[in-house]
Every structure is written in C-alpha cells, then in structure tokens.
Design a protein around this motif. Structure first.
Motif, PDB file in Angstrom:
ATOM      1  N   VAL A 107       0.846  -1.202   0.000  1.00 23.57           N
ATOM      2  CA  VAL A 107       0.000   0.000   0.000  1.00 23.57           C
ATOM      3  C   VAL A 107       0.878   1.247   0.000  1.00 23.57           C
ATOM      4  CG1 VAL A 107      -1.732   1.320   1.276  1.00 23.57           C
ATOM      5  CG2 VAL A 107      -1.915  -1.171   1.165  1.00 23.57           C
ATOM      6  N   THR A 108       1.903   1.239   0.857  1.00 25.13           N
ATOM      7  CA  THR A 108       2.804   2.388   0.967  1.00 25.13           C
ATOM      8  C   THR A 108       3.585   2.602  -0.319  1.00 25.13           C
ATOM      9  OG1 THR A 108       3.032   1.952   3.336  1.00 25.13           O
ATOM     10  CG2 THR A 108       4.670   3.398   2.326  1.00 25.13           C
ATOM     11  N   GLY A 109       4.063   1.498  -0.902  1.00 33.44           N
ATOM     12  CA  GLY A 109       4.852   1.592  -2.133  1.00 33.44           C
ATOM     13  C   GLY A 109       4.067   2.200  -3.277  1.00 33.44           C
TER      14      GLY A 109
ATOM     15  N   LYS B 279       0.524   6.074  -7.261  1.00 35.59           N
ATOM     16  CA  LYS B 279      -0.459   5.130  -7.790  1.00 35.59           C
ATOM     17  C   LYS B 279      -1.491   4.887  -6.691  1.00 35.59           C
ATOM     18  CE  LYS B 279       2.810   3.128 -11.007  1.00 35.59           C
ATOM     19  NZ  LYS B 279       3.585   1.947 -11.428  1.00 35.59           N
ATOM     20  N   HIS B 280      -2.220   5.964  -6.385  1.00 39.64           N
ATOM     21  CA  HIS B 280      -3.103   5.950  -5.224  1.00 39.64           C
ATOM     22  C   HIS B 280      -4.313   5.044  -5.422  1.00 39.64           C
ATOM     23  CE1 HIS B 280      -0.660   9.066  -3.531  1.00 39.64           C
ATOM     24  NE2 HIS B 280      -0.875   9.857  -4.555  1.00 39.64           N
ATOM     25  N   ARG B 281      -4.793   4.965  -6.634  1.00 41.79           N
ATOM     26  CA  ARG B 281      -5.953   4.089  -6.873  1.00 41.79           C
ATOM     27  C   ARG B 281      -5.579   2.634  -6.602  1.00 41.79           C
ATOM     28  NH1 ARG B 281     -10.255   6.055  -8.687  1.00 41.79           N
ATOM     29  NH2 ARG B 281      -9.188   7.838  -9.600  1.00 41.79           N
ATOM     30  N   GLU B 282      -4.380   2.230  -7.094  1.00 41.40           N
ATOM     31  CA  GLU B 282      -3.918   0.870  -6.846  1.00 41.40           C
ATOM     32  C   GLU B 282      -3.682   0.630  -5.355  1.00 41.40           C
ATOM     33  OE1 GLU B 282      -2.808   2.932  -9.118  1.00 41.40           O
ATOM     34  OE2 GLU B 282      -2.279   1.917 -10.999  1.00 41.40           O
ATOM     35  N   ALA B 283      -3.154   1.669  -4.664  1.00 38.99           N
ATOM     36  CA  ALA B 283      -2.906   1.548  -3.225  1.00 38.99           C
ATOM     37  C   ALA B 283      -4.203   1.253  -2.471  1.00 38.99           C
ATOM     38  CB  ALA B 283      -2.260   2.826  -2.688  1.00 38.99           C
ATOM     39  N   LEU B 284      -5.273   1.961  -2.826  1.00 38.73           N
ATOM     40  CA  LEU B 284      -6.546   1.755  -2.145  1.00 38.73           C
ATOM     41  C   LEU B 284      -7.187   0.424  -2.535  1.00 38.73           C
ATOM     42  CD1 LEU B 284      -8.019   5.365  -2.219  1.00 38.73           C
ATOM     43  CD2 LEU B 284      -7.030   4.147  -0.279  1.00 38.73           C
ATOM     44  N   GLU B 285      -6.931  -0.041  -3.764  1.00 34.10           N
ATOM     45  CA  GLU B 285      -7.415  -1.370  -4.155  1.00 34.10           C
ATOM     46  C   GLU B 285      -6.760  -2.444  -3.295  1.00 34.10           C
ATOM     47  OE1 GLU B 285      -6.718  -1.963  -8.289  1.00 34.10           O
ATOM     48  OE2 GLU B 285      -8.168  -0.439  -8.929  1.00 34.10           O
TER      49      GLU B 285
ATOM     50  N   SER C 117      -1.038   5.087   5.399  1.00 28.82           N
ATOM     51  CA  SER C 117      -0.753   5.016   3.966  1.00 28.82           C
ATOM     52  C   SER C 117      -2.031   5.108   3.145  1.00 28.82           C
ATOM     53  CB  SER C 117      -0.014   3.712   3.638  1.00 28.82           C
ATOM     54  OG  SER C 117       1.238   3.675   4.273  1.00 28.82           O
ATOM     55  N   ALA C 118      -3.087   4.422   3.594  1.00 27.40           N
ATOM     56  CA  ALA C 118      -4.358   4.464   2.865  1.00 27.40           C
ATOM     57  C   ALA C 118      -4.952   5.874   2.868  1.00 27.40           C
ATOM     58  CB  ALA C 118      -5.335   3.471   3.476  1.00 27.40           C
ATOM     59  N   LEU C 119      -4.884   6.547   4.005  1.00 31.55           N
ATOM     60  CA  LEU C 119      -5.417   7.912   4.095  1.00 31.55           C
ATOM     61  C   LEU C 119      -4.612   8.882   3.232  1.00 31.55           C
ATOM     62  CD1 LEU C 119      -6.214   7.968   7.907  1.00 31.55           C
ATOM     63  CD2 LEU C 119      -7.896   8.205   6.060  1.00 31.55           C
ATOM     64  N   ASN C 120      -3.294   8.654   3.148  1.00 30.27           N
ATOM     65  CA  ASN C 120      -2.474   9.498   2.274  1.00 30.27           C
ATOM     66  C   ASN C 120      -2.890   9.341   0.814  1.00 30.27           C
ATOM     67  OD1 ASN C 120      -1.003  10.449   4.415  1.00 30.27           O
ATOM     68  ND2 ASN C 120       0.691   9.038   4.163  1.00 30.27           N
TER      69      ASN C 120
END
Length: 562
Positions: free
Chosen positions: A162-164, A170-176, A195-198
């Motif tokens: 998620v952090t990476g 790549k915030h959409r991928e992080a939230l996925e 990380s998710a909130l960021n």
C-alpha cells in the motif's frame, strides 16, 4: 573498529587493523570485505575474498551484493553460480533478485525467482517492488495476489505494498490493495491506515477517506498520533477544515507534526485566527515549533492580511537557534508583504536575502504586482525570473495578464509571440471534483462531458438568476481583445463554473460541492460563485492554487482577500 573505520572511509586504517588481528575469524574477514566494498575498493575486496581460508554463505552474499549495488552484474552473477549449492541460501537468492531488479534486468530476476527452491516474504517483496519500479505495475499486482496465497496473512507485507503504491503516486492501486487486505481478513495497523489515508488525499477522495475513518474509530485508533495526523491532513486537503480541527482535538499525544498539520490546514482555508490560536496553544503545551510551523504561520498571515503578525513571527523564528530560515520562508514573507501592498519592501527583501533568490521568491513578488497592478515592479521581477528560468510559463502568464488588465494589448501580443518563439506553453486552466471515487475534470468552454447539454443549461439558468440579483461581469478578467458580448461568454464558461454546474446536477440538494482548480480563481468567477451559493442555498468550496474558498450565503471565507 573495522566497521567504524570503513564507515568513515578510513579504509587504509581498517586494513592495517585487520592485518594486526592475531586470530582472524570469518566475521573479521566478512567485515573487512564489506568495508572495502563500502569504500568502493572492489579489487581489494575480491583479493581478500580469494585469500579467505574458509567462506560462509554470508561471505559470498556480501561480495556479490556489493558488486550488484554498483552495477557489476556479470561478475556478481558468476560468483552467485560459483557458490556451493549447499551455501546458496534464501538470502543469497534474494540479494541476486534485488540486484537484477535494481539494474533494470527484471526478466533475469523473474527467471531466477522461478528457480528458487524456497521463497520468503523478502523474495516476494523484492520481486513485486522490482516489477513496479521497472514499469510492470500490473504484473506486480499479479505477483502480490500470488504471494497472498503463499505467505500465512502478514500485515507488514500488505502495508508495504500500500505504501509503495502511494509513494509512486499510484493511489488508486494503493486503495485497491488496502480494500483487498480488509476483505482477506488482515487487520490493518496504524501504518496501514496512514498510507491508505495518504492515498485518499492524493485522489481527493473524501468518501473513501470517511469509510476508512469509520474503521479507524471502530478499532479505537482515532486518537493515535500517526492516524490522527493523517486524518487531519485528509479532511483539510479535501476541503473540510472543521472536521480536521475536530479530529486534531481528539489526538491524545500531539507531536510537532500533528500541530503543523492543523496549522497549515487552517492557513490553506484562510482561518488565520484559528492558526494563531493553535500556535499559542502549542507553545503553552511546550511543543517546540520548527521551520514548517513558521511556513504555516506566514501562510496564515498572508491569506488573512496580518502583516504585523507575520513580521513578528519572522523576527521571532529568525532568533531561534533551533530554526534556520530558508529561502521558502523568505518567499513566504515576500508573499505576505506583496499581498498587503508593500511591494517596495517586498522587493527590497528579495534583494537583501542572505541566499541567492530563486524564481519562487520573484514569482511571489510578481503575483503581488498582478494583484496591485504595479507594472514597474512586475517587469523587474519578471526579468529576474526569465534570467533564471527562460521557460517559466507562470511568469509569462502573470505578466501577460497584468498587461491585459491594463488594456496594453500590444504588450500582450509581444508576450505571446515570445512564448511561442521560446516554445513555452501556458498550462490550461482546469477544474475537477471527485464523486463516488471518480474524477470529473473540465476545461474552459469544455463540451466533452457526457452531461454537457445539461451543464450548459444549468449555467444559463444561473446566468439569468445572477442578472436578476444585479450581477455585472467584470470584463477586466476576460484577457483577450474581443467584443463585450464575447468577453461575457468567455467568463461564463470558465472551468470552475462548469464543474460547479456538474456538481449541482450530480449531488443531493443541500450538500456541499467541493471543486478543485489548478490555477488561481479569477475575480469575476469569485464574485459570481458567491451569488451562485446564495441562489442554490448551498456551500460551494473551491480550492485554487492559492487557498480554499468557502462560499455561502453570498459571501466567501476569504473576505475577498486572496
């Protein structure tokens, strides 16, 4: 001692000490080899390796890992395959995979990964990171899902991914990934939520942020410093400063980072008095402010016209030994002076800075000249910028707009010819809002949206209502030499107005509409949106390149000062 000498690049002394050791064990050998590699002496490192009476897996891995770090891949590869297979442990395989990926040989890493007799979390993580960094993000996600099936539910692995993704925008991928983590039953920790909130901030996705906030509350983490601070930033950047302050008050142990987040947030929303009150409370609670605190305070003063307060803060922090004034602080002070009309003092400050002024400081002055219609100072500031950055589009646009507002169309044409000759392209104005996780973006006079017809009908209806309230378009913001009727039409279809009309069509009655804009909102749109908010009886929040504007009941939170 060997490590200390090598770490400080005193390799000759490290080798002399090594030679004097009467009984050298394998740890000593490994340490001096690692020291040689750290200091860049690969020849001596290899010579010592060859002299070793007995080698372990660590010895081999130390040498080829050091070679891989500086791109000597073929020699490292030969060493890896030259190892006794019994010594080729998972750490050696992992080091080789990481080295391949770091040197852009991701397909070699894939072949090696598939040959591994045993894989651990580091093997998977190295391969996933390597694929992502080498432009194979979709393949990285496939690998991650394969890893989930292979590794017993490790929150650290999920959080790292998620952090990476977040670090790589790549915030959409992080939230996925975060959502998949939750569905799999892995319990997130504070770092996961942060990380998710960021990533919610990166997407300006308030709805998703609220969902994550609800989970945080259920888990009892809302009062934690890291998660609480991330919630403050998320609400502030998505346009909800009151919620940000409310969350901040609930944080049990407030660090300087927490204080800075809420002070900067208040500054961005034009809540200058809140920012100052929070700073005073910060001092009472004996939290030592830093340079970011000063940036937030100067920003708050700039957006609220508090010149004397800004002078006091600048002087106070300049006397603090723990804070070094940077060029960003000077540029912020120039911005305060300029916005308050003290253009000569602002120019003098730029000229007298203890470091060479950069384009940011001169742009702050040039922007103030646009606000106060001072062409003399503006031309001097623009010339300084062009000397440093001949292709700075912001300087060209600001100067052109200043000429246009003074109806000096010949100079406007000259600026545009110069931009074209130098290949400088003006950044187009765009506005957007995020609904149900989807970003809807508009350019001025945009007709590409699937609701275009309804959007223009809504704007035409608003235009009639504006005239009924006595609104008269301010044509000085139509920066082209065209007829009056054409100027009014150009102003009516600016990108922020299109976004607002779409928001009115797509959200429930009475809800707040939050629009983001990449450039400064023009004065005509600012006046129109104040009345639009009154007509539709809604709060309209617009974040432009300068600040947040909260429009409600015919007035704006900025007090027409921005």
């Amino acid at each position: 001692m060997l490590h200390a000498y090598a770490h400080n690049h005193r390799l000759r002394e490290a080798i002399d000490l090594f030679r004097r050791i009467p009984s050298k064990d394998v740890v000593s050998w490994n340490s001096i080899i690692k020291g040689c590699l750290h200091c860049g002496d690969f020849v001596t490192a290899r010579k010592l390796f060859d002299e070793m009476p007995q080698r372990t897996a660590v010895s081999w891995t130390t040498l080829f890992d050091g070679l891989l770090r500086v791109g000597i891949v073929d020699e490292a590869e030969a060493l890896f395959w030259g190892m006794d297979p019994a010594d080729r442990d998972v750490a050696a395989w992992n080091a080789m995979i990481h080295g391949y990926c770091s040197n852009g040989r991701v397909h070699d890493a894939l072949r090696l990964f598939r040959r591994m007799p045993f894989r651990d979390v580091i093997s998977w993580s190295s391969m996933i990171a390597g694929l992502d960094h080498n432009g194979e993000s979709e393949q990285a996600l496939v690998f991650f899902r394969d890893m989930v099936a292979s590794v017993c539910k490790n929150v650290v692995v999920w959080t790292a991914l998620v952090t990476g993704y977040g670090f790589n925008d790549k915030h959409r991928e992080a939230l996925e990934v975060f959502g998949e983590m939750m569905r799999t039953g892995v319990v997130p920790n504070e770092s996961s939520f942060t990380s998710a909130l960021n990533s919610c901030c990166g997407l300006e996705d308030l709805e998703r942020g609220k969902v994550i906030h609800a989970v945080v509350v259920k888990m009892g983490l809302k009062s934690g410093g890291y998660v609480g601070g991330s919630l403050v930033v998320m609400y502030s950047k998505c346009g909800y400063i009151c919620d940000a302050v409310y969350v901040f008050k609930g944080i049990n142990e407030k660090s300087v980072v927490s204080w800075n987040s809420v002070i900067v947030g208040c500054a961005q929303h034009g809540c200058g008095m809140w920012a100052l009150a929070l700073f005073n409370q910060m001092l009472r609670e004996r939290v030592d402010p830093d340079g970011i605190t000063l940036t937030g305070l100067l920003s708050a003063c700039s957006r609220s016209g508090m010149l004397q307060k800004a002078r006091c803060f600048f002087r106070y922090f300049g006397q603090k030994r723990s804070v070094t004034l940077t060029i960003e602080h000077y540029a912020s002070m120039v911005d305060v002076l300029g916005r308050c009309g003290e253009l000569e003092e602002a120019e003098a400050l730029v000229m007298s800075m203890p470091m060479k002024a950069n384009s940011m400081a001169w742009l702050a002055l040039l922007s103030a000249c646009r606000k106060h219609s001072n062409l003399d100072v503006a031309e001097r500031a623009a010339n300084q910028i062009f000397e440093m950055e001949p292709d700075c589009s912001a300087a060209y646009v600001l100067l052109s707009n200043l000429y246009a507002s003074s109806r000096r169309w010949a100079e406007v044409a000259w600026i545009r010819r110069k931009m074209k000759h130098n290949g400088v392209v003006k950044k187009p104005g765009s506005s957007w809002l995020t609904l149900k996780g989807r970003k809807h973006e508009f350019l001025s006079a945009d007709r590409s949206h699937h609701l275009t017809e309804k959007i223009y009908q809504k704007l035409d209806w608003l235009g009639v209502k504006l005239k009924e309230l006595g609104f008269v378009p301010d044509q000085q913001f139509a920066l082209h030499d065209v007829e009056t009727e054409q100027k009014e039409e150009m102003l009516s279809y600016h990108s922020e107005r299109l976004a607002i009309a779409f928001g009115l069509l797509s959200t429930v009655e009475g809800s707040t509409i939050t629009v983001m804009k990449n450039l400064r909102v023009c004065g005509d749109c600012h006046n129109a949106i104040k009345l639009m908010a009154k007509i539709v009886d809604r709060e309209i929040v617009v974040r432009d390149s300068s600040r947040f504007h909260h429009f409600k009941n015919g007035i704006c939170s900025c007090g027409d000062y921005w």
